[in-house]
Design a protein around this motif. Structure first.
Motif, PDB file in Angstrom:
ATOM      1  N   UNK A 187       0.839  -1.203   0.000  1.00 21.55           N
ATOM      2  CA  UNK A 187       0.000   0.000   0.000  1.00 21.55           C
ATOM      3  C   UNK A 187       0.871   1.249   0.000  1.00 21.55           C
ATOM      4  N   UNK A 188       1.622   1.491  -1.072  1.00 23.38           N
ATOM      5  CA  UNK A 188       2.510   2.659  -1.108  1.00 23.38           C
ATOM      6  C   UNK A 188       1.716   3.954  -1.016  1.00 23.38           C
ATOM      7  N   UNK A 189       2.251   4.875  -0.240  1.00 20.49           N
ATOM      8  CA  UNK A 189       1.585   6.158  -0.070  1.00 20.49           C
ATOM      9  C   UNK A 189       0.486   6.156   0.962  1.00 20.49           C
ATOM     10  N   UNK A 190       0.129   4.977   1.480  1.00 22.05           N
ATOM     11  CA  UNK A 190      -0.920   4.855   2.491  1.00 22.05           C
ATOM     12  C   UNK A 190      -0.275   4.745   3.870  1.00 22.05           C
ATOM     13  N   UNK A 191      -0.797   5.494   4.818  1.00 19.35           N
ATOM     14  CA  UNK A 191      -0.252   5.462   6.175  1.00 19.35           C
ATOM     15  C   UNK A 191      -0.671   4.165   6.865  1.00 19.35           C
ATOM     16  N   UNK A 211       7.304  -0.253  20.339  1.00 22.04           N
ATOM     17  CA  UNK A 211       8.720   0.043  20.116  1.00 22.04           C
ATOM     18  C   UNK A 211       9.353  -0.933  19.132  1.00 22.04           C
ATOM     19  N   UNK A 212       8.848  -2.155  19.066  1.00 22.82           N
ATOM     20  CA  UNK A 212       9.413  -3.103  18.105  1.00 22.82           C
ATOM     21  C   UNK A 212       9.210  -2.601  16.677  1.00 22.82           C
ATOM     22  N   UNK A 213       8.082  -1.933  16.424  1.00 26.21           N
ATOM     23  CA  UNK A 213       7.829  -1.374  15.099  1.00 26.21           C
ATOM     24  C   UNK A 213       8.789  -0.229  14.813  1.00 26.21           C
ATOM     25  N   UNK A 214       8.893   0.705  15.757  1.00 28.74           N
ATOM     26  CA  UNK A 214       9.739   1.876  15.542  1.00 28.74           C
ATOM     27  C   UNK A 214      11.200   1.496  15.308  1.00 28.74           C
ATOM     28  N   UNK A 215      11.699   0.549  16.103  1.00 26.06           N
ATOM     29  CA  UNK A 215      13.102   0.150  15.945  1.00 26.06           C
ATOM     30  C   UNK A 215      13.320  -0.605  14.648  1.00 26.06           C
ATOM     31  N   UNK A 216      12.356  -1.429  14.240  1.00 25.97           N
ATOM     32  CA  UNK A 216      12.475  -2.151  12.978  1.00 25.97           C
ATOM     33  C   UNK A 216      12.457  -1.183  11.803  1.00 25.97           C
ATOM     34  N   UNK A 227      14.984   8.375   3.678  1.00 21.88           N
ATOM     35  CA  UNK A 227      13.831   9.139   3.212  1.00 21.88           C
ATOM     36  C   UNK A 227      12.763   8.269   2.564  1.00 21.88           C
ATOM     37  N   UNK A 228      13.021   6.976   2.419  1.00 18.16           N
ATOM     38  CA  UNK A 228      12.069   6.116   1.708  1.00 18.16           C
ATOM     39  C   UNK A 228      10.795   5.888   2.520  1.00 18.16           C
ATOM     40  N   UNK A 229      10.940   5.769   3.847  1.00 20.85           N
ATOM     41  CA  UNK A 229       9.783   5.574   4.720  1.00 20.85           C
ATOM     42  C   UNK A 229       9.562   6.857   5.502  1.00 20.85           C
ATOM     43  N   UNK A 230       8.393   7.426   5.338  1.00 19.22           N
ATOM     44  CA  UNK A 230       8.067   8.713   5.949  1.00 19.22           C
ATOM     45  C   UNK A 230       7.268   8.512   7.232  1.00 19.22           C
ATOM     46  N   UNK A 231       7.618   9.285   8.258  1.00 19.59           N
ATOM     47  CA  UNK A 231       6.855   9.278   9.501  1.00 19.59           C
ATOM     48  C   UNK A 231       5.703  10.262   9.395  1.00 19.59           C
ATOM     49  N   UNK A 232       4.517   9.799   9.709  1.00 19.87           N
ATOM     50  CA  UNK A 232       3.346  10.670   9.780  1.00 19.87           C
ATOM     51  C   UNK A 232       2.984  10.777  11.255  1.00 19.87           C
ATOM     52  N   UNK A 236       1.508   7.006  11.993  1.00 19.39           N
ATOM     53  CA  UNK A 236       2.348   5.846  11.688  1.00 19.39           C
ATOM     54  C   UNK A 236       3.366   6.161  10.620  1.00 19.39           C
ATOM     55  N   UNK A 237       3.491   5.252   9.657  1.00 25.43           N
ATOM     56  CA  UNK A 237       4.504   5.393   8.617  1.00 25.43           C
ATOM     57  C   UNK A 237       3.879   5.096   7.251  1.00 25.43           C
ATOM     58  N   UNK A 238       4.545   5.618   6.206  1.00 19.78           N
ATOM     59  CA  UNK A 238       4.128   5.264   4.851  1.00 19.78           C
ATOM     60  C   UNK A 238       5.341   5.211   3.952  1.00 19.78           C
TER      61      UNK A 238
END
Length: 241
Positions: A187-191, A211-216, A227-232, A236-238
């Motif tokens: 789901x690129x571009x989707x948070x 925290x397991x998600x954030x560290x991964x 810059x490939x994965x953006x924090x919203x 979350x992330x996208x």
């Protein structure tokens, strides 16, 4: 110990724990669940066993004599993508963050019930076998059939061989890192919020530690581009298209 040993086809687990009672207890319990278990009582012995024998998963206590679990995990990650589960006696987050930054895939806080430990092991082993991760540098991989390729700038994901490249250079991802990347790529571009990633990748419920998600994600950024994965923030992330 179980009356009959697990079959040779059973998954091999290396348990590194310096507490004799806990090592015997966990080892016996895992064998009853059908795993072939080898144990070590300190980090240096664990590193030696890891280098001499093939394992499907490692369970490392954080506080180990000689070479602690964090250092052992880093040494393992120098040559292998084998799933690593850390065990910590502290729940204050210091060991958790250090273990995940060192390359561990998951952690449990002691004391831990056997059924929880086995559930975490099963989840890690599922990630390690499907989808199949890219080979570590210097290893050979059979040529796969190619059902398609996903491209996001210079990031390329071969969905047949589960091989990830950046700028044409192969990137070695752990099974957990690859699973997270595939969640983003679907789901690129989707948070994607952290709890959805916990459910889909770690098989966790809503009350689990994000925290397991954030560290991964941090480790993944280092490998495929920051810059490939953006924090919203607040969500979350996208994955950037």
């Amino acid at each position: 110990m179980s009356s009959s040993p697990p079959p040779e086809t059973a998954e091999r687990v290396l348990l590194v724990e310096d507490d004799d009672l806990m090592r015997r207890s966990f080892g016996s319990a895992l064998e009853r669940y059908g795993y072939r278990v080898r144990t070590a009582s300190d980090g240096l012995e664990g590193l030696e066993r890891f280098r001499e024998e093939g394992f499907d998963l490692l369970i490392l206590d954080v506080m180990l004599p000689g070479l602690d679990g964090i250092g052992l995990c880093r040494r393992v990650r120098e040559t292998s993508l084998v799933p690593v589960l850390m065990m910590s006696a502290r729940g204050d987050g210091l060991d958790v963050v250090a273990g995940l930054e060192a390359g561990a895939d998951d952690y449990v806080v002691k004391p831990v019930d056997t059924y929880v430990l086995v559930a975490r092991i099963r989840s890690l082993l599922r990630r390690a076998t499907y989808p199949r991760p890219a080979a570590a540098p210097g290893t050979e991989q059979a040529p796969p059939t190619d059902p398609g390729v996903l491209e996001f700038g210079d990031l390329r994901i071969d969905m047949g061989g589960m091989v990830v490249t950046v700028g044409g250079a192969p990137v070695a991802l752990t099974p957990t890192e690859l699973k997270v990347l595939l969640e983003f790529a679907a789901e690129p571009g989707i948070v994607l919020d952290r709890h959805a990633l916990l459910r889909n990748v770690w098989d966790y419920g809503w009350d689990a530690d994000t925290r397991v998600v954030d560290l991964c994600v941090q480790r993944l950024r280092k490998k495929i581009g920051r810059d490939r994965i953006e924090t919203v923030r607040g969500f979350g992330y996208k994955l950037r298209r």
